[in-house]
Enzyme design. Sequence first.
Site, PDB file in Angstrom:
ATOM      1  N   THR A   1       1.013  -1.189  -0.208  1.00 26.84           N
ATOM      2  CA  THR A   1       0.049  -0.111  -0.087  1.00 26.84           C
ATOM      3  C   THR A   1       0.752   1.251  -0.023  1.00 26.84           C
ATOM      4  OG1 THR A   1      -1.597  -1.310   1.234  1.00 26.84           O
ATOM      5  CG2 THR A   1      -1.784   1.278   1.199  1.00 26.84           C
TER       6      THR A   1
ATOM      7  N   LYS B   1      -7.817   1.265  -3.078  1.00 25.22           N
ATOM      8  CA  LYS B   1      -7.473   0.994  -1.571  1.00 25.22           C
ATOM      9  C   LYS B   1      -7.599   2.322  -0.731  1.00 25.22           C
ATOM     10  CE  LYS B   1      -4.986  -0.894   1.856  1.00 25.22           C
ATOM     11  NZ  LYS B   1      -5.133  -2.026   2.482  1.00 25.22           N
TER      12      LYS B   1
ATOM     13  N   LYS C   1      -1.590   4.986   8.839  1.00 33.44           N
ATOM     14  CA  LYS C   1      -0.958   4.922   7.260  1.00 33.44           C
ATOM     15  C   LYS C   1      -1.899   5.477   6.219  1.00 33.44           C
ATOM     16  CE  LYS C   1       1.735   2.258   4.064  1.00 33.44           C
ATOM     17  NZ  LYS C   1       2.281   1.114   3.484  1.00 33.44           N
TER      18      LYS C   1
HETATM   19  P1  NAD Z   1       5.933  -5.845   7.697  1.00 31.63           P
HETATM   20  O1  NAD Z   1       6.750  -4.833   8.230  1.00 31.63           O
HETATM   21  O2  NAD Z   1       5.489  -7.162   8.124  1.00 31.63           O
HETATM   22  O3  NAD Z   1       6.499  -6.622   6.222  1.00 31.63           O
HETATM   23  C1  NAD Z   1       7.495  -5.643   5.425  1.00 31.63           C
HETATM   24  C2  NAD Z   1       8.694  -6.393   5.183  1.00 31.63           C
HETATM   25  O4  NAD Z   1       9.592  -5.840   4.294  1.00 31.63           O
HETATM   26  C3  NAD Z   1       9.684  -6.623   6.465  1.00 31.63           C
HETATM   27  O5  NAD Z   1       9.736  -8.003   6.573  1.00 31.63           O
HETATM   28  C4  NAD Z   1      10.875  -5.788   5.875  1.00 31.63           C
HETATM   29  O6  NAD Z   1      11.761  -6.298   6.473  1.00 31.63           O
HETATM   30  C5  NAD Z   1      10.939  -5.866   4.483  1.00 31.63           C
HETATM   31  N1  NAD Z   1      11.457  -4.945   3.729  1.00 31.63           N
HETATM   32  C6  NAD Z   1      11.707  -3.512   3.867  1.00 31.63           C
HETATM   33  N2  NAD Z   1      12.510  -3.075   3.245  1.00 31.63           N
HETATM   34  C7  NAD Z   1      12.988  -4.069   2.183  1.00 31.63           C
HETATM   35  C8  NAD Z   1      13.800  -4.048   1.225  1.00 31.63           C
HETATM   36  N3  NAD Z   1      14.465  -2.989   0.576  1.00 31.63           N
HETATM   37  N4  NAD Z   1      14.041  -5.402   0.689  1.00 31.63           N
HETATM   38  C9  NAD Z   1      13.499  -6.495   1.066  1.00 31.63           C
HETATM   39  N5  NAD Z   1      12.777  -6.615   2.203  1.00 31.63           N
HETATM   40  C10 NAD Z   1      12.414  -5.469   2.665  1.00 31.63           C
HETATM   41  O7  NAD Z   1       4.560  -5.232   6.822  1.00 31.63           O
HETATM   42  P2  NAD Z   1       3.145  -5.743   6.351  1.00 31.63           P
HETATM   43  O8  NAD Z   1       2.114  -5.793   7.452  1.00 31.63           O
HETATM   44  O9  NAD Z   1       3.544  -7.327   5.636  1.00 31.63           O
HETATM   45  O10 NAD Z   1       2.680  -4.826   5.318  1.00 31.63           O
HETATM   46  C11 NAD Z   1       3.344  -4.658   3.943  1.00 31.63           C
HETATM   47  C12 NAD Z   1       2.693  -3.896   3.182  1.00 31.63           C
HETATM   48  O11 NAD Z   1       0.998  -4.318   3.109  1.00 31.63           O
HETATM   49  C13 NAD Z   1       2.401  -2.310   3.524  1.00 31.63           C
HETATM   50  O12 NAD Z   1       2.412  -1.503   2.459  1.00 31.63           O
HETATM   51  C14 NAD Z   1       1.039  -2.366   4.626  1.00 31.63           C
HETATM   52  O13 NAD Z   1       0.462  -1.217   4.333  1.00 31.63           O
HETATM   53  C15 NAD Z   1       0.213  -3.465   3.515  1.00 31.63           C
HETATM   54  N6  NAD Z   1      -0.975  -3.988   4.275  1.00 31.63           N
HETATM   55  C16 NAD Z   1      -0.877  -4.661   5.460  1.00 31.63           C
HETATM   56  C17 NAD Z   1      -1.927  -5.164   5.936  1.00 31.63           C
HETATM   57  C18 NAD Z   1      -1.897  -5.563   7.481  1.00 31.63           C
HETATM   58  O14 NAD Z   1      -2.841  -6.074   8.030  1.00 31.63           O
HETATM   59  N7  NAD Z   1      -0.659  -5.793   7.876  1.00 31.63           N
HETATM   60  C19 NAD Z   1      -3.061  -5.051   5.193  1.00 31.63           C
HETATM   61  C20 NAD Z   1      -3.171  -4.696   3.965  1.00 31.63           C
HETATM   62  C21 NAD Z   1      -2.150  -4.004   3.715  1.00 31.63           C
END
Ligand code: NAD
Length: 292
Positions: free
Chosen positions: A94, A169, A244
Amino acid sequence: MSIIAFIGVGNMGGGMAANLAKAGHEVRAFDLSEAAVARAVSHGCSAATSARAAASGADAIITMLPAGTHVLAAYQDALFAAAGPDTVLIDCSTIDVATARQVNELAAQKSLKMVDAPVSGGTGAADGGTLTFMVGGPDAAFAAAEPILAKMGKAVIHAGAAGMGQAAKICNNMILGATMVATAEAFVLAEKLGLDAQTFYDISSKASGQSWSMTTNCPVPGPVPTSPANRDYQGGFITALMLKDLKLALAAATQAGASVPMGAQAEALFQLFANNGGGGLDFSAIIRLLRG
Ligand code: NAD
């Protein structure tokens, strides 16, 4: 079977990558967190040593990263160079609409197929393969991405041109944030008027006050046994992520010249709640702030 590079196997990406592996794809996982990669490996993925190594020779590249800056950097630093002419690029993070359009435009300049494909549904839906994908990008890119996304979700919807997945979204989540505030404050008012919460739920859930915030994620314990309110607001969709998305919506509204007073009020309230230590709780815990 396709070779899929999965960059960012955190809370959401981990479950999504696992479902692709379960569907028979060769999934190469890369993440800055070793623990996240280890979890993906335990679910049938292979560990890649870098984003570039994961993406070289892959049929599809999926990114699931925190924000627009991470996405832009990942594609510019490694993924565009590693992609082949037939590789489809899918960003499921997102992020802000402007960056989504920028990354898609850079891909188009390199004659690469790319979509923005953010998701609705939290970690439960990511693990269970029941996400909803909102997809922006050209028809040919959507056609290439759709069968892969279908292995991770229950619905894959083409929202329009590049950036329209992100637009859908944030507009959706702006409704969600505002309806949760409205639902929570109605439960607080009902309490103060002496109206039993279950009785109010039984009426409003069948009347015009009904919404997802009431009937799926009810902010008071009891009426919906599976809502996070029944487990002290642990798990679910945390306030920090709602905040966010509301900030992304407000930024997009400013750029587009749209008036979003309800979204702005919701953002201010969730910010206040986060400042007071609520950032890690499900967003329905905003009812605590409203109780005073
Ligand atoms: P998260 O922090 O658990 O996962 C993100 C991952 O990206 C981490 O493991 C981090 O180490 C990794 N990362 C960061 N920079 C990196 C790079 N340069 N190379 C490789 N890996 C890298 O977050 P999440 O909850 O999985 O969310 C991910 C996305 O999904 C976000 O954009 C969030 O807004 C969206 N989202 C989350 C949810 C939710 O409920 N958690 C729901 C819908 C959408």
